[in-house]
Motif scaffolding. Structure first.
Motif, short mmCIF file in Angstrom:
data_model
loop_
_atom_site.label_atom_id
_atom_site.label_comp_id
_atom_site.label_asym_id
_atom_site.label_seq_id
_atom_site.Cartn_x
_atom_site.Cartn_y
_atom_site.Cartn_z
N ALA A 1 3.72 0.52 -3.76
CA ALA A 1 3.43 0.84 -5.17
C ALA A 1 2.12 0.20 -5.63
O ALA A 1 1.31 0.83 -6.33
CB ALA A 1 4.58 0.37 -6.06
N ARG A 2 1.88 -1.05 -5.23
CA ARG A 2 0.65 -1.74 -5.64
C ARG A 2 -0.59 -1.04 -5.09
O ARG A 2 -1.60 -0.89 -5.79
CB ARG A 2 0.68 -3.20 -5.17
N HIS A 3 -0.50 -0.57 -3.84
CA HIS A 3 -1.63 0.15 -3.24
C HIS A 3 -1.89 1.47 -3.96
O HIS A 3 -3.04 1.87 -4.14
CB HIS A 3 -1.35 0.40 -1.75
N ASN B 1 -1.30 2.04 -7.11
CA ASN B 1 -1.94 1.69 -8.38
C ASN B 1 -3.43 1.45 -8.19
O ASN B 1 -4.25 1.88 -9.01
CB ASN B 1 -1.29 0.44 -8.97
N ILE B 2 -3.78 0.76 -7.10
CA ILE B 2 -5.20 0.49 -6.84
C ILE B 2 -5.95 1.79 -6.55
O ILE B 2 -7.10 1.97 -7.00
CB ILE B 2 -5.35 -0.50 -5.66
N LEU C 1 -9.03 -2.81 -0.41
CA LEU C 1 -8.04 -1.85 0.09
C LEU C 1 -8.67 -0.92 1.11
O LEU C 1 -9.75 -0.36 0.87
CB LEU C 1 -7.47 -1.04 -1.08
N THR D 1 -4.55 3.62 3.91
CA THR D 1 -3.48 3.72 2.91
C THR D 1 -3.05 5.17 2.72
O THR D 1 -1.85 5.47 2.65
CB THR D 1 -3.97 3.15 1.56
N ASP E 1 2.11 3.50 -14.12
CA ASP E 1 2.24 2.31 -13.27
C ASP E 1 3.31 2.60 -12.21
O ASP E 1 4.49 2.76 -12.53
CB ASP E 1 2.65 1.10 -14.11
N TYR E 2 2.87 2.67 -10.95
CA TYR E 2 3.79 3.10 -9.89
C TYR E 2 4.89 2.09 -9.60
O TYR E 2 5.88 2.44 -8.96
CB TYR E 2 2.98 3.42 -8.61
N ARG E 3 4.78 0.89 -10.07
CA ARG E 3 5.88 -0.07 -9.92
C ARG E 3 7.10 0.38 -10.72
O ARG E 3 8.24 0.06 -10.36
CB ARG E 3 5.44 -1.46 -10.39
#
Length: 334
Positions: free
Chosen positions: A217-219, A221-222, A235, A240, A280-282
């Motif tokens: 999820a964090r990747h 978002n980036i 990254l 990814t 926000d993908y989290r």
């Protein structure tokens, strides 16, 4: 500074509240799915059977017919919704969906080859479907690449690849016309006669996919910040994309191998979740998973009860809902 913190806390509380609502919808869809049918079963009996103390006809109906079908529906909704959300992120394309851009068709062609040509090897349907999905994704990337990736090119390449693979499926059905009925039902996408062996097929891929997607999820978002900024933050953008595409293909392939070519779940659900919970993908990923499970369970319940005793494949219902939604998005984006 305090105002910003209060606003941030308010957004966090709102997103958690939305996730709770999605979870309630998923539980409600589950209870409705196992309780409704030609024989209605009250909530207290459902709970009794689930906790292993029920007896009689209702227990047989629930345990042997409705529970496995509902669990498969939930996993399929989760897998397709997460696959769509991931593809929309890595392709930067709000119209991306495993069905529309051809990944599901790649899985479908590979799976149907096993089903029709090598029926004795059905246990290989899921891994073979995964290879087909990955091959379709690679071809789409190659066709769409021209000094970078653009959303419109991905859609056009996906439609072309999907049409080509669909022609291959049709050709196989003509050459194996004695098995065409089962293949037709599989192409439409349906949950009829799904049982515990189908649960055993899909759940390992679903669990693995959910864990891997949440870790990524964090990747994702980036990635939304743009390739240059993402690279500046350390990254590896292409790696990814490759890894997340493989995970999305695995999720889509496992769903396709169990229920067939069920479309538009990966398009409708992530968009609906994004509109409500944000980008926000989290939070978007768990929201899409819960909402995907709820949508497929509710849709399957309606499809098998609304026209009883005739059962409508859930894929027909999802196409009826998804096609207008796709056209709406297409007009808005172009």
């Amino acid at each position: 500074m305090e105002v910003k913190e209060e606003a941030s806390n308010a957004v966090l509380v709102r997103r958690i509240f939305v996730l709770i609502i999605f979870a309630v919808l998923a539980v409600g869809g589950f209870m409705l799915s196992v309780g409704m049918g030609s024989v209605s079963i009250p909530l207290d009996e459902i709970i009794t059977v689930i906790f292993g103390t029920g007896t009689g006809t209702h227990e047989q109906i629930l345990w042997n017919i409705r529970l496995p079908r509902t669990i498969v529906a939930a996993f399929v909704g989760i897998n397709l919704a997460l696959s769509g959300a991931v593809l929309q992120a890595i392709m930067k394309n709000p119209l991306a969906d495993p069905h529309i851009i051809g990944i599901s068709s790649g899985a479908g062609l590979a799976g149907i080859i096993v089903m029709l040509v090598f029926p004795g090897y059905e246990y290989l349907v899921t891994p073979v479907a995964f290879l087909g999905a990955m091959a379709a994704a690679v071809v789409i990337y190659i066709l769409a690449w021209k000094n970078g990736i653009r959303p419109v090119r991905i859609i056009l390449a996906g439609v072309a690849v999907s049409a080509f693979l669909g022609a291959g499926i049709s050709a196989l059905m003509i050459f194996h016309s004695d098995k065409v009925h089962g293949a037709l039902m599989w192409m439409v996408g349906g949950l009829a006669a799904r049982s515990w062996p189908h649960v055993d097929i899909i759940y390992p891929y679903a669990v693995a996919g959910i864990i891997l997607v949440m870790l990524g999820a964090r990747h994702l978002n980036i990635l939304q910040l743009g390739d240059e900024i993402a690279k500046g933050l350390g990254l590896n953008v292409e790696l990814t994309r490759i890894v997340m595409t493989a995970i999305a293909a695995m999720l889509a392939a496992s769903a396709v191998s169990v229920v067939g070519l069920l479309g538009f779940v990966g398009l409708i659900v992530p968009h609906a979740a994004r509109l409500i919970i944000g980008s926000d993908y989290r939070f978007l990923l768990p929201g899409a998973a819960l909402l995907g499970a709820a949508v497929v369970m509710f849709s399957d319940t309606f499809a098998r009860t609304a026209f009883a005793p005739t059962e409508l494949p859930v894929g027909i219902l999802m196409a009826g809902l998804g096609a207008p939604f796709f056209l709406f998005l297409l007009r808005r984006e172009l």
